[in-house]
Design a protein around this motif. Structure first.
Motif, mmCIF file in Angstrom:
data_model
loop_
_atom_site.group_PDB
_atom_site.id
_atom_site.type_symbol
_atom_site.label_atom_id
_atom_site.label_comp_id
_atom_site.label_asym_id
_atom_site.label_seq_id
_atom_site.Cartn_x
_atom_site.Cartn_y
_atom_site.Cartn_z
ATOM 1 N N LYS A 1 -2.180 11.216 -3.323
ATOM 2 C CA LYS A 1 -2.511 10.004 -4.074
ATOM 3 C C LYS A 1 -2.451 8.821 -3.116
ATOM 4 O O LYS A 1 -1.611 8.770 -2.210
ATOM 5 C CB LYS A 1 -1.515 9.763 -5.221
ATOM 6 N N THR A 2 -3.334 7.843 -3.335
ATOM 7 C CA THR A 2 -3.282 6.581 -2.587
ATOM 8 C C THR A 2 -3.466 5.445 -3.568
ATOM 9 O O THR A 2 -4.091 5.616 -4.619
ATOM 10 C CB THR A 2 -4.382 6.517 -1.518
ATOM 11 N N GLY A 3 -2.898 4.277 -3.239
ATOM 12 C CA GLY A 3 -3.060 3.138 -4.126
ATOM 13 C C GLY A 3 -2.098 2.017 -3.797
ATOM 14 O O GLY A 3 -1.574 1.925 -2.678
ATOM 15 N N TYR B 1 0.857 -1.171 0.000
ATOM 16 C CA TYR B 1 0.000 0.000 0.000
ATOM 17 C C TYR B 1 0.904 1.235 0.000
ATOM 18 O O TYR B 1 1.965 1.252 0.637
ATOM 19 C CB TYR B 1 -0.895 0.018 1.243
ATOM 20 N N THR C 1 -1.326 0.973 -8.967
ATOM 21 C CA THR C 1 -2.432 1.927 -9.073
ATOM 22 C C THR C 1 -2.132 3.276 -8.422
ATOM 23 O O THR C 1 -2.945 4.201 -8.504
ATOM 24 C CB THR C 1 -3.699 1.337 -8.423
ATOM 25 N N LEU C 2 -0.979 3.401 -7.766
ATOM 26 C CA LEU C 2 -0.667 4.658 -7.089
ATOM 27 C C LEU C 2 -0.604 5.815 -8.079
ATOM 28 O O LEU C 2 -1.141 6.896 -7.829
ATOM 29 C CB LEU C 2 0.663 4.527 -6.343
ATOM 30 N N GLU D 1 0.997 5.749 -0.176
ATOM 31 C CA GLU D 1 0.342 7.048 -0.138
ATOM 32 C C GLU D 1 1.388 8.134 -0.422
ATOM 33 O O GLU D 1 2.519 8.059 0.050
ATOM 34 C CB GLU D 1 -0.287 7.319 1.235
#
Length: 467
Positions: free
Chosen positions: A264-266, A241, A282-283, A243
């Motif tokens: 952004k997160t992903g 994960y 996906t970030l 961020e």
């Protein structure tokens, strides 16, 4: 009468050799004058209208002084970056005053390139003449004009203030340890409600990241900003994960779905051999990994968007974060998590430290933060017949009918010579030749005086006949 003509011929010899002496004196006194062109008195005969059977009458001699403007002096290297010489044809365009130039103000042309900054920041040579060129416009473009002197302006560097460049690109080279143990806090992790951006050990909020990378950035005013990428090992193999957030969070205003400075997160995913798996990451968008910041003055950001905080008063900004390239990109090997390099462009505010001029005549301001900025281009004037120019004070020249009109060119184009920075053109005077000419002129002057004294003796003999 032949005796009278002989005396007058002697007088003309005195006058002609006086002119030759004056030219030699000028040359010797200017042996160290930058860009000086030697002069020479060329003699020609004066012939009276004699018939073949008549008594001969002397005509004498006259001298025409010529300055060899096209003769180029030797280049001499200097330590001053604003010393200029022209390697080839052409002249610097100069004026006697730096500001408020009108079309009626006289322009002069010179090869004396010993330019220095005056107290107002203008480039001025030792004769007090100001260098002219084409200035950069508001779009950063320099437009040359080959025929209009009024388009030229005095080159000034004092109005070039400090400069800053915003960060637009970041390249990260780092490794995440593949055998990193899954955090006990992972089950409680949620990017929206219990994120790494919320982590505070004292308050016991949020989830502590397994690894963080800080990115220094510059905003549109050269202010220093910090972005941080936090990573938390997932229970899915080869996935983390991630961020991206602003530090401090107060630097940004975020829309729905983002909190505590999040940008952004992903997910950041890797292939089994430890390389970044862009298709599963996906970030950031694999094709366009850009962070967009709205300006401080923009309205409220939309969902998933961020603006710079209103109190900062800075412009919008795009920062491309490259985690797949750089020196090594982002990897996942079974070695300690470490940052090899974070490379960014953009610079903080800097002050003017130097002025440089290149072979093409571009005047560049150098700042102490590494930024360089073109501010002008030196104009070079060429003439069909440079030897026809008229010399004026300050080792400069004016246009005449014999020289023809000027043509303005960029250095190294259209027959104009290239500019040699940190170089001065030496005087074309050769002292050995001048001293030899000085001796010859002195003897010729003495011989002409002998003509007058001899003719005087003959006239005296003539007058004595009456006694």
């Amino acid at each position: 009468m032949s005796i009278n003509s002989a005396m007058l011929a002697g007088v003309s010899g005195l006058v002609a050799n006086s002119s030759a002496l004056a030219a030699i004196s000028d040359n010797i006194s200017n042996v160290n004058t930058v860009g000086y062109k030697r002069s020479q008195a060329n003699f020609q005969t004066l012939v009276s209208g004699n018939s073949r059977n008549a008594t001969y009458a002397a005509g004498g001699v006259t001298a025409q002084t010529r300055q060899y403007v096209t003769q180029q002096g030797l280049p001499q290297s200097t330590s001053n970056t604003t010393d200029l010489a022209i390697s080839g044809s052409g002249f610097f365009v100069v004026t006697e005053k730096p500001e408020d130039l009108q079309s009626s103000d006289a322009r002069a042309f010179t090869r004396a390139g010993s330019f220095q900054l005056d107290n107002l920041g203008y480039l001025k040579n030792e004769a007090g003449l100001y260098l002219q060129g084409w200035l950069v416009d508001d779009q950063g473009v320099i437009t040359t004009d080959p025929s209009d002197l009024s388009r030229l302006s005095s080159i000034n560097v004092s109005n070039v203030g400090g400069a800053a460049e915003p960060t637009t690109r970041v390249a990260i080279s780092a490794n995440l340890k593949s055998s990193q143990a899954v955090s006990a806090e992972l089950p409680g992790y949620n990017a929206a409600t219990n994120s790494m951006a919320m982590y505070d050990a004292e308050l016991g909020t949020g989830v502590k990241p397994d690894f963080s990378i800080q990115i220094p950035a510059s905003d549109s005013k050269g202010g220093k900003r910090t972005l941080q990428v936090d990573f938390l090992k997932s229970n899915v193999p080869n996935q983390w994960y991630a961020e991206i957030r602003a530090v401090p969070a107060s630097d940004v205003v975020t829309g729905a779905g983002l909190s505590n400075g999040q940008l952004k997160t992903g997910i950041v995913a890797f292939t089994p051999d430890g390389r970044l798996d862009s298709s599963a990451t996906t970030l950031l968008d694999a094709d366009d990994p850009v962070l967009n910041f709205g300006a401080s003055a923009d309205g409220a950001p939309g969902a998933g968007e961020a603006n710079w905080a209103t109190g900062l008063g800075i412009d919008d900004q795009e920062i491309r974060i490259d985690i797949a390239g750089g020196a090594g990109g982002l990897t996942q090997y079974d070695s300690p998590s470490i940052v090899q390099a974070v490379n960014t462009n953009g610079t903080a505010f800097g002050n003017l430290t130097n002025v440089e001029i290149d072979e093409d005549g571009f005047v560049t301001a150098i700042f102490d933060n590494g930024i360089s900025r073109q501010i002008a281009q030196v104009a070079i004037a060429t003439f069909a017949n440079p030897d026809g120019l008229k010399a004026t004070n300050g080792n400069a020249y004016r246009v005449t009918m014999e020289s023809g009109t000027y043509s303005l060119k960029a250095a190294g184009t259209g027959g104009a010579g290239a500019i040699a920075p940190s170089t001065l053109e030496a005087s074309t005077v050769d002292l050995s030749s001048e001293f030899t000419g000085l001796i010859i002129t002195q003897r010729a002057y003495s011989a002409s005086s002998k003509i007058i004294s001899t003719a005087d003796q003959m006239l005296e003999e003539l007058l004595s006949i009456k006694r």
